[in-house]
Design a protein around this motif. Structure first.
Motif, PDB file in Angstrom:
ATOM      1  N   PRO A 252       0.803  -1.167  -0.146  1.00  0.00           N
ATOM      2  CA  PRO A 252       0.221   0.054   0.105  1.00  0.00           C
ATOM      3  C   PRO A 252       1.048   1.246  -0.073  1.00  0.00           C
ATOM      4  O   PRO A 252       2.018   1.075   0.143  1.00  0.00           O
ATOM      5  N   VAL A 253       0.171   2.445  -0.249  1.00  0.00           N
ATOM      6  CA  VAL A 253       0.939   3.731   0.140  1.00  0.00           C
ATOM      7  C   VAL A 253       0.303   4.145   1.325  1.00  0.00           C
ATOM      8  O   VAL A 253      -0.984   4.076   1.493  1.00  0.00           O
ATOM      9  N   TRP A 254       1.139   4.357   2.386  1.00  0.00           N
ATOM     10  CA  TRP A 254       0.811   4.774   3.764  1.00  0.00           C
ATOM     11  C   TRP A 254       0.629   6.474   3.826  1.00  0.00           C
ATOM     12  O   TRP A 254       1.662   7.036   3.424  1.00  0.00           O
ATOM     13  N   HIS A 255      -0.185   6.715   4.649  1.00  0.00           N
ATOM     14  CA  HIS A 255      -0.512   8.038   4.990  1.00  0.00           C
ATOM     15  C   HIS A 255      -0.321   8.184   6.574  1.00  0.00           C
ATOM     16  O   HIS A 255      -1.359   7.794   7.250  1.00  0.00           O
ATOM     17  N   ALA A 256       0.315   9.007   6.900  1.00  0.00           N
ATOM     18  CA  ALA A 256       0.201   9.587   8.355  1.00  0.00           C
ATOM     19  C   ALA A 256      -0.736  10.406   8.509  1.00  0.00           C
ATOM     20  O   ALA A 256      -0.682  11.521   8.237  1.00  0.00           O
ATOM     21  N   SER A 257      -1.756  10.356   9.360  1.00  0.00           N
ATOM     22  CA  SER A 257      -2.941  11.234   9.469  1.00  0.00           C
ATOM     23  C   SER A 257      -2.629  11.991  10.881  1.00  0.00           C
ATOM     24  O   SER A 257      -3.182  11.900  11.797  1.00  0.00           O
ATOM     25  N   ASP A 270      10.734  12.112   5.473  1.00  0.00           N
ATOM     26  CA  ASP A 270      10.397  12.447   3.976  1.00  0.00           C
ATOM     27  C   ASP A 270       8.787  11.638   3.909  1.00  0.00           C
ATOM     28  O   ASP A 270       8.192  12.138   2.845  1.00  0.00           O
ATOM     29  N   ASP A 271       8.477  10.674   4.547  1.00  0.00           N
ATOM     30  CA  ASP A 271       7.130   9.967   4.520  1.00  0.00           C
ATOM     31  C   ASP A 271       6.075  10.461   5.272  1.00  0.00           C
ATOM     32  O   ASP A 271       5.181   9.936   5.223  1.00  0.00           O
ATOM     33  N   GLY A 272       6.402  11.521   6.235  1.00  0.00           N
ATOM     34  CA  GLY A 272       5.390  12.187   6.747  1.00  0.00           C
ATOM     35  C   GLY A 272       5.287  11.611   8.081  1.00  0.00           C
ATOM     36  O   GLY A 272       4.433  11.765   9.055  1.00  0.00           O
ATOM     37  N   HIS A 273       6.080  10.690   8.723  1.00  0.00           N
ATOM     38  CA  HIS A 273       6.076  10.069   9.924  1.00  0.00           C
ATOM     39  C   HIS A 273       6.690  11.196  10.991  1.00  0.00           C
ATOM     40  O   HIS A 273       7.723  11.757  10.764  1.00  0.00           O
ATOM     41  N   LEU A 274       6.261  11.013  12.192  1.00  0.00           N
ATOM     42  CA  LEU A 274       6.895  11.747  13.152  1.00  0.00           C
ATOM     43  C   LEU A 274       8.336  11.478  13.534  1.00  0.00           C
ATOM     44  O   LEU A 274       8.626  10.051  13.690  1.00  0.00           O
ATOM     45  N   VAL A 275       9.455  12.317  13.434  1.00  0.00           N
ATOM     46  CA  VAL A 275      10.844  11.749  13.630  1.00  0.00           C
ATOM     47  C   VAL A 275      10.869  11.935  15.208  1.00  0.00           C
ATOM     48  O   VAL A 275      10.602  12.684  15.904  1.00  0.00           O
ATOM     49  N   VAL A 276      11.375  10.502  15.676  1.00  0.00           N
ATOM     50  CA  VAL A 276      11.460  10.391  17.133  1.00  0.00           C
ATOM     51  C   VAL A 276      13.015   9.950  17.752  1.00  0.00           C
ATOM     52  O   VAL A 276      13.758   9.669  16.856  1.00  0.00           O
ATOM     53  N   ASP A 277      13.238  10.132  18.702  1.00  0.00           N
ATOM     54  CA  ASP A 277      14.838   9.750  19.092  1.00  0.00           C
ATOM     55  C   ASP A 277      14.601   8.299  19.642  1.00  0.00           C
ATOM     56  O   ASP A 277      13.559   7.958  19.513  1.00  0.00           O
ATOM     57  N   GLY A 278      15.515   7.537  20.174  1.00  0.00           N
ATOM     58  CA  GLY A 278      15.470   6.271  20.463  1.00  0.00           C
ATOM     59  C   GLY A 278      14.463   6.062  21.673  1.00  0.00           C
ATOM     60  O   GLY A 278      14.205   4.869  21.988  1.00  0.00           O
ATOM     61  N   ASP A 292       3.041   2.942  14.328  1.00  0.00           N
ATOM     62  CA  ASP A 292       3.204   3.417  12.841  1.00  0.00           C
ATOM     63  C   ASP A 292       3.373   4.720  12.740  1.00  0.00           C
ATOM     64  O   ASP A 292       3.842   5.092  11.552  1.00  0.00           O
ATOM     65  N   ALA A 293       2.861   5.412  13.437  1.00  0.00           N
ATOM     66  CA  ALA A 293       2.875   7.178  13.277  1.00  0.00           C
ATOM     67  C   ALA A 293       4.405   7.707  13.347  1.00  0.00           C
ATOM     68  O   ALA A 293       4.755   8.962  13.042  1.00  0.00           O
ATOM     69  N   ALA A 294       5.126   6.945  14.071  1.00  0.00           N
ATOM     70  CA  ALA A 294       6.496   7.359  14.287  1.00  0.00           C
ATOM     71  C   ALA A 294       7.461   6.920  13.251  1.00  0.00           C
ATOM     72  O   ALA A 294       7.171   5.699  12.646  1.00  0.00           O
ATOM     73  N   SER A 295       8.550   7.629  12.948  1.00  0.00           N
ATOM     74  CA  SER A 295       9.351   7.029  11.968  1.00  0.00           C
ATOM     75  C   SER A 295      10.022   5.787  12.603  1.00  0.00           C
ATOM     76  O   SER A 295      10.460   5.678  13.722  1.00  0.00           O
ATOM     77  N   PRO A 296      10.116   4.696  11.689  1.00  0.00           N
ATOM     78  CA  PRO A 296      10.152   4.774  10.286  1.00  0.00           C
ATOM     79  C   PRO A 296       9.069   4.366   9.697  1.00  0.00           C
ATOM     80  O   PRO A 296       8.702   3.975   8.527  1.00  0.00           O
ATOM     81  N   GLY A 297       7.955   4.142  10.632  1.00  0.00           N
ATOM     82  CA  GLY A 297       6.467   3.890   9.795  1.00  0.00           C
ATOM     83  C   GLY A 297       6.057   2.438  10.466  1.00  0.00           C
ATOM     84  O   GLY A 297       6.182   1.951  11.584  1.00  0.00           O
ATOM     85  N   PRO A 298       5.301   1.697   9.487  1.00  0.00           N
ATOM     86  CA  PRO A 298       4.641   0.449   9.835  1.00  0.00           C
ATOM     87  C   PRO A 298       5.385  -0.484  10.575  1.00  0.00           C
ATOM     88  O   PRO A 298       6.789  -0.798  10.314  1.00  0.00           O
ATOM     89  N   GLN A 299       4.770  -0.936  11.608  1.00  0.00           N
ATOM     90  CA  GLN A 299       5.483  -2.129  12.704  1.00  0.00           C
ATOM     91  C   GLN A 299       4.638  -3.134  12.868  1.00  0.00           C
ATOM     92  O   GLN A 299       3.466  -3.056  12.905  1.00  0.00           O
ATOM     93  N   GLN A 300       5.344  -4.405  13.411  1.00  0.00           N
ATOM     94  CA  GLN A 300       4.389  -5.321  13.764  1.00  0.00           C
ATOM     95  C   GLN A 300       3.812  -4.835  15.192  1.00  0.00           C
ATOM     96  O   GLN A 300       3.972  -3.848  15.934  1.00  0.00           O
ATOM     97  N   LEU A 301       2.586  -5.540  15.370  1.00  0.00           N
ATOM     98  CA  LEU A 301       1.951  -5.011  16.646  1.00  0.00           C
ATOM     99  C   LEU A 301       2.605  -5.256  17.974  1.00  0.00           C
ATOM    100  O   LEU A 301       2.531  -4.270  18.538  1.00  0.00           O
ATOM    101  N   ILE A 302       3.457  -6.152  17.969  1.00  0.00           N
ATOM    102  CA  ILE A 302       4.226  -6.320  19.203  1.00  0.00           C
ATOM    103  C   ILE A 302       5.381  -5.399  19.396  1.00  0.00           C
ATOM    104  O   ILE A 302       5.752  -4.819  20.597  1.00  0.00           O
ATOM    105  N   VAL A 303       5.776  -4.852  18.243  1.00  0.00           N
ATOM    106  CA  VAL A 303       6.889  -3.663  18.323  1.00  0.00           C
ATOM    107  C   VAL A 303       5.939  -2.442  18.589  1.00  0.00           C
ATOM    108  O   VAL A 303       6.586  -1.569  19.589  1.00  0.00           O
ATOM    109  N   ALA A 304       4.894  -2.104  17.953  1.00  0.00           N
ATOM    110  CA  ALA A 304       4.152  -1.043  18.435  1.00  0.00           C
ATOM    111  C   ALA A 304       3.604  -1.094  19.740  1.00  0.00           C
ATOM    112  O   ALA A 304       4.112   0.136  20.500  1.00  0.00           O
TER     113      ALA A 304
END
Length: 326
Positions: A252-257, A270-278, A292-304
């Motif tokens: 898909p093409v993902w869009h951060a709302s 560049d993809d619209g995700h929020l830049v965060v530190d570690g 998913d809203a944070a850079s680098p974007g889409p993550q597995q559920l357990i990672v999120a």
């Protein structure tokens, strides 16, 4: 937090505004947001969770890779999490509610959120905010693709590759990272066709590399998909030829709302995700992001979920002015 002055999990009245201030506003009720709320509640923080109830994985029948919950429907995972939050009286969940705008406020109430929802208050003030809104996705423009998405066509290889292992699969997409995704999927099957739907997304060098590992590239436009009851059986090309598959993946093409954040000016990639530190901190003091809203974007559920827990812990530490490990 506020419990040292106003009791465990209490909110602090704001004189003259008619509002109460919570320690944290969590925007998003997916794994990242619910995990953040759980850990904030356990830290005796007052929390409001705003959940639009429109999860990106709503079409998915089962979720995978989440320890102790492998194979559970995503809606059940969220239901269990919401039930667990009920044990923490300082956590309030607002469902079918969205944040229309988030503004900076006074030093005591660093953020002011305007809300939209049938049963929601018009606004909430908070000392800190965790953004866990996830992403919206746009699928390739193929007439019946939604009828197969989440049942035999998926977007997350790590989530669903195991169930499709060793089958003849398709990868459908039009984005520049299509060749890289094909190389990843080839870990699960040696019978893969990449369909670019007429888009010039794979160059000759990438095609040669894919051919060397047995992956075919099909550049002709797609007319539609064939199959029954969610099980895809073929990709029908514009010239009428059908390529048989038994499942596959879509890019898909993902869009951060994140339009509600425009006035805060938080840095995005560049993809619209929020830049965060570690630790999940954004460029705006007191604003955190997870999932998913944070850079680098889409993550597995357990990672999120892990990112949500980490952001919650860091928020508490930052409020107290301490720097420690979890």
């Amino acid at each position: 937090m506020t419990h040292d002055r106003y009791g465990t999990g209490a909110v602090m009245p704001v004189d003259g505004t008619g509002l109460d201030v919570v320690d944290a506003l969590v925007i998003g009720g997916g794994p990242a947001g619910l995990s953040a709320a759980l850990n904030l509640g356990r830290a005796r923080a007052s929390v409001v969770v705003v959940d639009a109830d429109r999860p990106r994985n709503a079409a998915t029948l089962t979720s995978h890779g989440f320890l102790t919950r492998d194979g559970m429907p995503p809606h059940e995972l969220r239901s269990i999490a919401r039930a667990e939050l009920e044990a923490y009286p300082s956590v309030r969940l607002l469902r079918r509610t969205r944040v229309a705008a988030l503004h900076g406020a006074s030093p005591d109430a660093r953020f002011f959120a305007a809300l939209e929802g049938r049963d929601a208050p018009p606004s909430v003030a908070a000392r800190a905010v965790i953004v866990a809104t996830g992403l919206r996705e746009t699928l390739p423009d193929i007439p019946s693709i939604r009828g197969f998405y989440g049942m035999s066509l998926f977007s997350c290889v790590a989530c669903d590759g195991w169930e499709l292992r060793d089958r003849p699969l398709g990868l459908i997409g039009e984005t520049p990272d299509l060749a890289a995704r094909a190389r990843l999927i080839a870990r699960w099957t040696r019978r893969l066709v990449v369909f670019t739907n007429g888009a010039a997304t794979i160059d000759a060098g990438d095609e040669a590399e894919l051919a060397a590992i047995g992956v075919c590239v099909e550049r002709r436009p797609i007319d539609d998909l064939e199959g029954d009851r969610g099980a895809v059986t073929a990709v029908r090309l514009a010239d009428g030829e059908c390529v048989a598959i038994e499942g596959g993946f879509v890019r898909p093409v993902w869009h951060a709302s994140l339009e509600f954040l425009d006035q805060l000016g938080a840095e995005r990639d560049d993809d619209g995700h929020l830049v965060v530190d570690g630790s999940g901190r954004t460029s705006v003091d007191g604003l955190y992001a997870a999932g998913d809203a944070a850079s680098p974007g889409p993550q597995q559920l357990i990672v999120a979920a892990g990112q949500g827990a980490r952001a919650a812990a860091v928020l508490v530490h930052d409020h107290l002015g301490i720097v420690t490990a979890h």
